[in-house]
Design an enzyme around this catalytic site. Structure first.
Site, PDB file in Angstrom:
ATOM      1  N   ASP A  20      24.810  -7.179  21.204  1.00  0.00           N
ATOM      2  CA  ASP A  20      23.389  -7.393  20.929  1.00  0.00           C
ATOM      3  C   ASP A  20      23.058  -8.807  21.385  1.00  0.00           C
ATOM      4  OD1 ASP A  20      20.829  -6.732  19.735  1.00  0.00           O
ATOM      5  OD2 ASP A  20      21.335  -8.241  18.239  1.00  0.00           O
TER       6      ASP A  20
ATOM      7  N   CYS B 111      61.128   5.098   0.274  1.00  0.00           N
ATOM      8  CA  CYS B 111      60.967   5.722   1.585  1.00  0.00           C
ATOM      9  C   CYS B 111      59.671   6.532   1.637  1.00  0.00           C
ATOM     10  CB  CYS B 111      62.167   6.627   1.910  1.00  0.00           C
ATOM     11  SG  CYS B 111      62.278   8.087   0.853  1.00  0.00           S
TER      12      CYS B 111
ATOM     13  N   CYS C 196      59.056   9.089  -1.023  1.00  0.00           N
ATOM     14  CA  CYS C 196      58.567   8.540  -2.291  1.00  0.00           C
ATOM     15  C   CYS C 196      57.045   8.438  -2.258  1.00  0.00           C
ATOM     16  CB  CYS C 196      59.165   7.160  -2.537  1.00  0.00           C
ATOM     17  SG  CYS C 196      60.965   7.126  -2.627  1.00  0.00           S
TER      18      CYS C 196
ATOM     19  N   ASP D 145      21.369  -4.159  13.159  1.00  0.00           N
ATOM     20  CA  ASP D 145      22.046  -3.262  14.089  1.00  0.00           C
ATOM     21  C   ASP D 145      22.877  -2.196  13.383  1.00  0.00           C
ATOM     22  OD1 ASP D 145      21.134  -4.883  16.273  1.00  0.00           O
ATOM     23  OD2 ASP D 145      22.684  -6.318  15.750  1.00  0.00           O
TER      24      ASP D 145
ATOM     25  N   ASP E 278      24.623  -8.117  14.278  1.00  0.00           N
ATOM     26  CA  ASP E 278      24.551  -8.934  13.067  1.00  0.00           C
ATOM     27  C   ASP E 278      24.862  -8.160  11.800  1.00  0.00           C
ATOM     28  OD1 ASP E 278      22.295  -7.425  12.590  1.00  0.00           O
ATOM     29  OD2 ASP E 278      20.882  -9.026  13.059  1.00  0.00           O
TER      30      ASP E 278
END
Length: 846
Positions: A506, A16, A19, A744, A740
């Site tokens: 772009d 859970c 844990c 960029d 790309d």
């Protein structure tokens, strides 16, 4: 300053959210650990640490001290060329130096080595390589390294099944006996066995029989809960095991007290047993369902070819794919899977890359073309040179990226973590308050009634559902993305992409193919330089340029067979152009801004420049000795998918902007062709990030560029999820930048979500949070739609987890829930969450 390192540990025994918190807290206590992220669904811990201060053994010891384990695999190798015991000791030392190897035993007598290792840290291929480096040969290997975690999960499922069957064997007759007792339907032999003592004597015998049936369930089937509770309390925390142990122990030991005559009332052996069996049943279904959340990773691993055919020393040999080396010549026949990444040397064929890129059509491959491992060769025989092997292949990188994303935590999970941290202690307090309220106020003196309601509160509470709500959806979502050719680097990126309402594209390489070509040339009437000579001079200057426009001019001159001169004094001005001296003449090639800045008149070419720009062509002016002598028109063709992709973004209710260094007229011409909403033209590379920032902060003012008509279809199509709306008064927009991934990079980093267009072989190179493996722009819509649906699933899961606890805990406290019904509801609440997440796998995203 020492560098940091990151390791992934497969953790066993977590049930859970508490844990998860316990493991995280334990690892963070270790000196040198800088960051920890534990995922309940994938059962992995991602640890960032200083290798100079802490090692793998220390991290494993911390996990074990917290009460949990680390899954380890075993490799059995047959070793050749072992001469004596010294060789064995030397090989053992070499193997133990390998990070991730826990134990190594080498026997000269049997010529075998047995190695225990952590599969997420070191692979069997690396172990074999270490053997080879030591001067020996491993000729046989045990099971696949990737199967270790799968075996651990299967072992858990088998254990849950075994305990469940054992529990049912004892609980079924126990429950029937309890019902017969309650409805006075006990068989006659009970009364006879009581020697005529009547119903009271018969109940005494029944109580002892029920004690005998329930004890194996309580202390064998339920023993793991006692161990889990002890470990949690030892670490000063409380988890689901504590609640189950308290609830069932209260019912069981009260029943024991009644049985031996220390307390009056009714026995509840069947309540304790049924609670344990129902929770076991839920855990069994949960374990099976959790295994399916990682099926996408298993499918990716299954794509890899097991063997490769290579040419060495003039002969063809078949070897394991792990043994392929960079530079090997690999042969692939029609219908075979390409084993590693490489470049085609000989042959032509069509290659099916759908399994990695999502592209449905095969891609033609010939000499010089890159090919990706795990893709399928369809038609011809290919011979290629291996360029990336092992962990460097595109497939290995994709698997690593998906695993990292699945191991990270989404921001939306923080609320669940905060609640889970205090959930169990609060439930215990509510249970004690419930007991006190019923015993002193509700039905004064009725110990049994108060006890039953206390047990109901303890077993109805479910921290598991809260812990599984987010990671299961993230695992399925990121896996589904990988199948579609969309890689999310983190669960945060997966979550944030769903909130995007503006997409910035772009132009070059994203909307267009990024392969411009010269379409025409116009020479000034006053020019003394002929057309061919002007192209030769321009191409000579561009010879050293890496810009796509410069490469187009150079390619055109090459095609015409022109002879280049060596340029001297080459200079590049970002966003403007280039200049150099060619054959003693000063030559400049660039845009109108460059010529204007230098004071070069356009020599009557203004109208030609405007015409070319209106046709979506880039006008490259060429000046010789300070005079503009001509203009070279370069055009970049649109990608086939661009118009459809942008239309799809519009149907999803998104605004689409285009950013480019082109002049406004050229940019607007392209925008009209594809249906762009907003044009950001004449933006220098270093200015792209600033433009993205403007959109983020003043996005409310987004309007179409002058002369542009807003693209149609801004109303979402039926069945599509509309873009989320921001609260009124908030000017900010959530902006995604698509580029790309290299040129960029600043803009991708500035955007709320950076989406890099990959090429299939460089999926790990881009720094963007999201990478599209193929260059298909339609992947942007896929990524955003997948993100929205994953986010919706997470919200559904969290709503269920919180709603369930908020409604049913008070109901149990008020006495409306029988503990056995409460246990059933609790057991299946986490199953519901996992199953709901698995629905994502079957949803159509593309």
């Amino acid at each position: 300053m020492s560098e940091t390192k990151q390791l992934i540990l497969p953790v066993t025994g977590m049930t859970c959210a508490n844990c998860v918190a316990t493991v995280e807290r334990g690892l963070k206590k270790q000196a040198g650990v800088q960051g920890v992220a534990v995922n309940l669904s994938s059962e992995r811990a991602t640890v960032t640490f200083d290798p100079a201060a802490v090692g793998l053994a220390d991290l494993i010891a911390r996990v074990q001290k917290s009460g949990y384990g680390v899954a380890a695999g075993e490799a059995d190798l047959v070793i050749k060329r072992l001469a004596d015991d010294n060789d064995a000791r030397r090989l053992e030392k070499s193997l133990l130096k390998l990070e991730g190897v826990l134990e190594a035993q080498v026997s000269v007598a049997t010529e075998r080595a047995r190695v225990r290792y952590v599969p997420t840290v070191v692979s069997q291929a690396e172990i074999r390589a270490a053997v080879s480096r030591s001067g020996f040969e491993a000729v046989e290997l045990g099971g696949e390294a990737e199967d270790v975690e799968a075996k651990a999960r299967q072992s858990e499922i088998d254990m849950q099944r075994r305990l469940l069957i054992t529990g049912l064997i004892f609980t079924a007759p126990l429950f029937l006996l309890a019902m017969a007792r309650d409805f006075s339907l006990l068989p006659a032999f009970f009364y006879e066995a009581a020697h005529g003592g009547g119903m009271a004597e018969a109940r005494w015998w029944v109580n002892w029989l029920m004690f005998g049936l329930s004890t194996p369930v309580q202390f064998y089937v339920g023993w793991h809960y006692y161990i889990g509770a002890f470990k949690a309390l030892r670490n000063r925390s409380a988890n689901m095991d504590v609640l189950i142990t308290m609830g069932t122990s209260a019912a069981f030991f009260y029943s024991v007290a009644v049985t031996i005559g220390l307390a009056p009332g009714h026995v509840y052996y069947e309540t304790a047993a049924v609670i344990i069996v129902l929770i076991r049943l839920g855990k069994f279904f949960e374990a099976r369902a959790k295994g399916r959340t990682s099926e996408a990773i298993k499918k990716l691993m299954g794509l890899r070819a097991k063997t490769a055919r290579v040419a060495r020393d003039g002969t063809e040999i078949e070897i394991p794919t792990d043994d392929v080396r960079v530079g090997d010549l690999v042969l692939v026949r029609p219908g075979e899977t390409i084993p590693v990444d490489g470049v085609v040397v000989d042959g032509r064929s069509a290659v099916d890359e759908a399994m990695l890129t999502g592209e449905s059509l095969p891609v033609e491959k010939g000499p010089g073309d890159p090919i990706i491992g795990a893709t399928l060769n369809k038609l011809g025989l290919l011979k290629f040179e291996a360029t990336k092997v092992g962990k460097e292949t595109a497939l290995a990188q994709i698997i690593r990226l998906v695993e990292e994303a699945q191991g990270s935590k989404a921001p939306i999970q923080k609320l669940a973590d905060q609640v889970s941290a205090v959930f169990v202690p609060i439930v215990i307090l509510i249970a004690l308050a419930t007991f006190a309220a019923w015993f002193f106020l509700g039905e004064p003196g009725e110990f049994t009634r108060a006890l039953i309601n206390l047990v109901a509160v303890l077993v109805i509470a479910c921290p598991c559902a809260m812990g599984l709500a987010t990671p299961t959806a993230v695992m399925v979502g990121t896996g589904k993305g990988a199948e579609l050719g969309v890689l999310f680097r983190s669960s945060e990126a997966l979550e944030r992409a769903g909130r995007v309402n503006v997409v910035v594209l772009d132009k070059t390489g994203t909307i267009t193919k990024g392969q411009p070509a010269v379409t025409e040339m116009v020479v000034s009437r006053q020019s003394s330089v002929a057309s061919e000579e002007l192209l030769r001079l321009a191409a000579s200057v561009e010879k050293g340029s890496e810009h796509p426009l410069g490469e187009a001019i150079w390619a055109e001159a090459t095609t015409r067979g022109l002879t280049f001169s060596e340029p001297t004094g080459f200079q590049a001005e970002a966003g403007h152009g280039v200049s150099a001296e060619v054959d003693g003449r000063a030559v400049s090639v660039g845009n109108a801004r460059m010529m204007e800045a230098r004071g070069y008149p356009l020599d009557g070419l203004d109208s030609e420049v405007e015409r070319l720009q209106s046709e979506a062509k880039t006008a490259m002016l060429v000046a010789v000795d300070g005079q503009v002598r001509g203009v070279i028109a370069v055009a970049d063709t649109l990608k086939d998918s661009s118009v459809e992709a942008i239309a799809e973004l519009h149907r999803m209710g998104l605004k689409v902007a285009m950013i480019t260094g082109d002049n406004r007229k050229t940019a607007e011409a392209i925008a009209k062709q594809v249906g762009i909403d907003i044009v950001l033209a004449e933006v220098l590379p270093e200015g792209k990030a600033a433009e993205v920032k403007k959109l983020q902060t003043v996005g409310a003012g987004l309007v179409p560029a002058p002369g542009l008509v807003p693209a149609p279809g801004l109303v979402p199509a039926p069945g599509l999820i509309p873009a989320p709306r921001r609260p009124q008064g908030s000017p900010q927009q959530v902006v995604a930048m698509v580029g790309d991934g290299v040129n960029d990079a600043p803009a991708l980093a500035q955007a709320d979500v950076g989406i890099a267009i990959g090429t299939g072989t460089d999926v790990a190179m881009a720094a963007a949070p999201v990478t599209l493996i193929s260059g298909d722009l339609r992947g942007v819509a896929r990524a955003i739609r997948l993100s929205r649906r994953t986010l919706r699933t997470i919200k559904q899961n969290l709503f269920w987890a919180f709603f369930y606890n908020v409604i049913l805990i008070p109901a149990a406290a008020l006495g409306f829930l029988n503990p056995m019904l409460a246990a059933g509801a609790m057991a299946f609440s986490s199953v519901f969450v996992v199953t709901n997440s698995l629905r994502l796998r079957k949803q159509k995203i593309a």
